[in-house]
Scaffold this active site. Structure first.
Site, PDB file in Angstrom:
ATOM      1  N   HIS A 154       0.726  -1.343   0.006  1.00  0.00           N
ATOM      2  CA  HIS A 154      -0.126   0.074   0.195  1.00  0.00           C
ATOM      3  C   HIS A 154       0.952   1.257  -0.063  1.00  0.00           C
ATOM      4  CE1 HIS A 154       0.400   1.675   4.325  1.00  0.00           C
ATOM      5  NE2 HIS A 154       0.907   0.771   4.231  1.00  0.00           N
ATOM      6  N   CYS A 155       0.269   2.250  -0.313  1.00  0.00           N
ATOM      7  CA  CYS A 155       1.066   3.739  -0.366  1.00  0.00           C
ATOM      8  C   CYS A 155       0.106   4.513   0.433  1.00  0.00           C
ATOM      9  CB  CYS A 155       1.356   4.250  -1.922  1.00  0.00           C
ATOM     10  SG  CYS A 155      -0.249   4.688  -2.731  1.00  0.00           S
ATOM     11  N   MET A 156      -0.078   5.820   0.263  1.00  0.00           N
ATOM     12  CA  MET A 156      -0.751   6.778   1.121  1.00  0.00           C
ATOM     13  C   MET A 156      -2.292   6.353   0.872  1.00  0.00           C
ATOM     14  SD  MET A 156       1.139   8.590   3.097  1.00  0.00           S
ATOM     15  CE  MET A 156       0.225   9.990   3.687  1.00  0.00           C
TER      16      MET A 156
ATOM     17  N   ARG B 282      -3.692   3.912  -1.657  1.00  0.00           N
ATOM     18  CA  ARG B 282      -4.106   2.809  -2.412  1.00  0.00           C
ATOM     19  C   ARG B 282      -3.653   1.586  -1.987  1.00  0.00           C
ATOM     20  NH1 ARG B 282      -2.869   5.706  -7.498  1.00  0.00           N
ATOM     21  NH2 ARG B 282      -2.724   7.328  -6.235  1.00  0.00           N
TER      22      ARG B 282
END
Length: 617
Positions: A25-27, A29
């Site tokens: 995951h990122c910020m 999604r």
């Protein structure tokens, strides 16, 4: 799990567990690596409540959720049976051994403060009712209540075992079984024991925490070893037995004596310090500096020392008293600001945090006021230092773990009213001195000017006068309106209003003054909450999470306080472009709905002297 049903539906719609090769995951999604993308039902995923969009490209199969994705991800990997560290492709952080050990102790003590504080306040209650004659110390009622107080400290190893087991990779139930065993009458304090012919020293495990902490740490490694050598079919039967057969003798032979002598060493060190320099110095210093210690996240580091001192001496000669004196000093500093403030909003803030600090909860004052205005730190150093000095010189003792106003009766001990009155005098000194100091130091004019500027800066729209808050720039470059950014999570405005910049240099600056709320491990994104409550997300590049921090150098970390215009990062945008990534840096206000509007600059290019956004409210 809060997001269990949500995650179950996502797993099903991406083709089931067997179709998921990896997830990160990122910020904003979740990024899936799917074995067969054709099995994913993209349209049904897009229609789900809580999903902003689904993007499938050469990078990954991406489900855009929002800034709370980290909470969803944690539950997702647990449901999938994945290792979060391995799944994110992030190496585990290597910590200094001493720091790691202190982190374990602090994190393990935090959950068990509840029964310890309960026991401390109960001691205060019993002191009052016995001295007033309401309940006789010889009565069955008193004995039953006192049993609760003494049991908490006697069985401290069990509480510690339960608290630290998972943190150290051991089974909580086996850890508790180990603690209960060493507390049994066959072992605890018994002389002349031996195991496998090896004589054991006489060790009292009750009221201690270091021996069991070391033993559970060892148990964590034994657990990993046993699970590797025992076949899966026999794990349920053999693993617990082998773990205990290895850990119990090792505890009695090595970790019990080692922990006992470490505990004695701690007591000896502080006794030496107080006997040579004086307890007045320790109490004055800690009472003055506790707000700084809390800001560093080390507020609980003294609890093991306190527990050891109370178990050994029957009282704590320094730290718990200093905690209360410092807390009351924080309340006094806030009262001084309450009396000095002219604005109703400030009076309401200062009045609220004054009460919470006096009751022993200082975090709202420290993070809500001290960090912003700074001068209260000086007031507490003055008031807390004077109160701690008086308490140290007069020999105040804390007979149990209880702080704040409600903990004062515990200073009576066994009828020691003199100790109580000395402690009351100490907190009065700290409260009054801090209040006077903060009132005389005043509310910094620069902060008032900043607040006034934000409150009086206006834009006239029709017949309405709207307040606006200008935000500084992040990086020099060419402006791109958010709708033109090549990332649907941002271009649709789903994450909030904002703007994009194609950078022309490598320096990233903070556009506001505030606290760093989040820094993503891959360094490509971070969040800042400014002093006015504006929540910003700075996302450097598109899909740059895949670079795993390469070409990024950050100068801040989560929890830091940054100034407007402070340099927070260096980014090699040329290397990022050579790697095939879009360098567009995106700034969005994630709590856009809290304001009337967010207006981006109309300039085509921006330098560091330009304003980037205007928050209208």
């Amino acid at each position: 799990m809060k997001y269990q049903k949500f995650n179950e539906e996502i797993i099903q719609l991406v083709g089931g567990k067997n179709n998921i090769q990896a997830v990160v995951h990122c910020m904003t999604r979740l990024r899936f690596t799917l074995k067969d993308r054709s099995k994913a039902d993209t349209e049904k995923l897009k229609a789900m409540d809580g999903i902003i969009d689904v993007v499938s490209n050469n990078v990954a199969y991406q489900i855009i959720i929002g800034t709370h994705v980290n909470d969803i991800y944690k539950e997702m990997v647990e449901m999938l049976g994945l290792d979060p560290n391995a799944a994110e492709g992030q190496p585990k952080e290597k910590k200094n051994f001493i720091k790691a050990a202190l982190d374990v102790v602090s994190e393990s003590m935090t959950p068990i403060l509840e029964p310890i504080i309960c026991a401390g306040l109960l001691a205060a209650f019993l002191s009052i009712v016995s001295l007033t004659g309401i309940i006789s110390p010889e009565s069955p009622t008193y004995q039953i209540l006192d049993a609760l107080r003494t049991a908490v400290f006697y069985f401290l190893p069990i509480f510690m075992a339960m608290s630290c087991a998972k943190r150290l990779g051991a089974s909580p139930y086996l850890a508790v079984a180990l603690a209960a065993t060493v507390l049994s009458e066959q072992i605890n304090g018994v002389e002349g024991l031996s195991v496998f012919g090896i004589p054991l020293p006489q060790i009292t495990y009750a009221n201690s925490f270091i021996p069991i902490l070391l033993a559970v740490w060892f148990m964590g490694y034994v657990t990993k070893f046993v699970k590797k050598i025992v076949p899966n079919a026999l794990q349920y039967f053999l693993s617990p037995l082998l773990i205990m057969l290895i850990t119990l003798p090792a505890t009695l032979i090595v970790f019990g004596p080692l922990g006992f002598y470490v505990g004695e060493g701690i007591i000896g060190f502080f006794n030496f310090l107080m006997n040579t320099i004086g307890s007045w110095f320790v109490m004055m210093l800690y009472s003055a500096l506790q707000p700084f210690i809390i800001m560093l996240g080390a507020g609980n580091f003294i609890m093991p020392v306190v527990a050891t001192m109370i178990a050994s001496n029957g009282y704590d000669p320094a730290f718990i008293s200093s905690c209360t004196i410092s807390d009351i000093a924080v309340g006094g500093a806030m009262l001084g600001y309450f009396l000095r403030a002219r604005k109703s909003q400030q009076k309401q803030l200062f009045g609220t945090v004054t009460l919470s600090a006096i009751l022993g909860v200082t975090e709202p004052a420290i993070y809500g006021v001290f960090v912003k205005f700074r001068r209260p730190f000086i007031a507490v150093m003055i008031g807390g230092g004077l109160g701690g000095l008086f308490a140290g010189l007069t020999g105040v003792k804390a007979y149990s773990v209880a702080w704040g106003l409600f903990g004062l009766p515990s200073y009576i001990g066994q009828g020691d009213f003199k100790n109580l009155w000395l402690m009351v005098t100490s907190v009065i000194i700290s409260f009054v001195a801090s209040a006077i100091a903060s009132y005389m130091l005043g509310i910094p004019s620069e902060d008032e000017d900043r607040t006034d500027q934000h409150e009086t800066s206006t834009k006239t729209v029709g017949d309405s006068s709207l307040r606006s808050l200008p935000l500084g720039n992040v990086v020099s470059g060419e402006i791109i309106q958010l709708a033109d950014v090549k990332d649907q999570a941002f271009s649709t405005g789903a994450l909030g209003k904002g703007i994009g910049i194609v950078p022309v240099n490598n320096e990233i600056y903070s556009p506001v003054e505030g606290g760093v709320t989040v820094v993503f491990p891959t360094k490509h994104a971070l969040g800042i909450k400014d002093v006015n409550g504006v929540e910003l997300l700075i996302h450097i590049g598109i899909d740059t999470v895949e670079l795993e921090g390469k070409y990024f150098e950050l100068f801040i970390k989560q929890g830091d306080h940054v100034k407007k215009g402070q340099k927070i990062a260096n980014v090699n945008f040329e290397k990022i472009k050579e790697a095939g990534y879009d360098p567009t840096t995106i700034i969005v206000i994630t709590n856009t709905n809290a304001f009337l509007d967010v207006l981006p600059t109309q300039n085509k290019t921006v330098s560091m002297d330009d304003l980037l956004l205007n928050i209208v409210f």
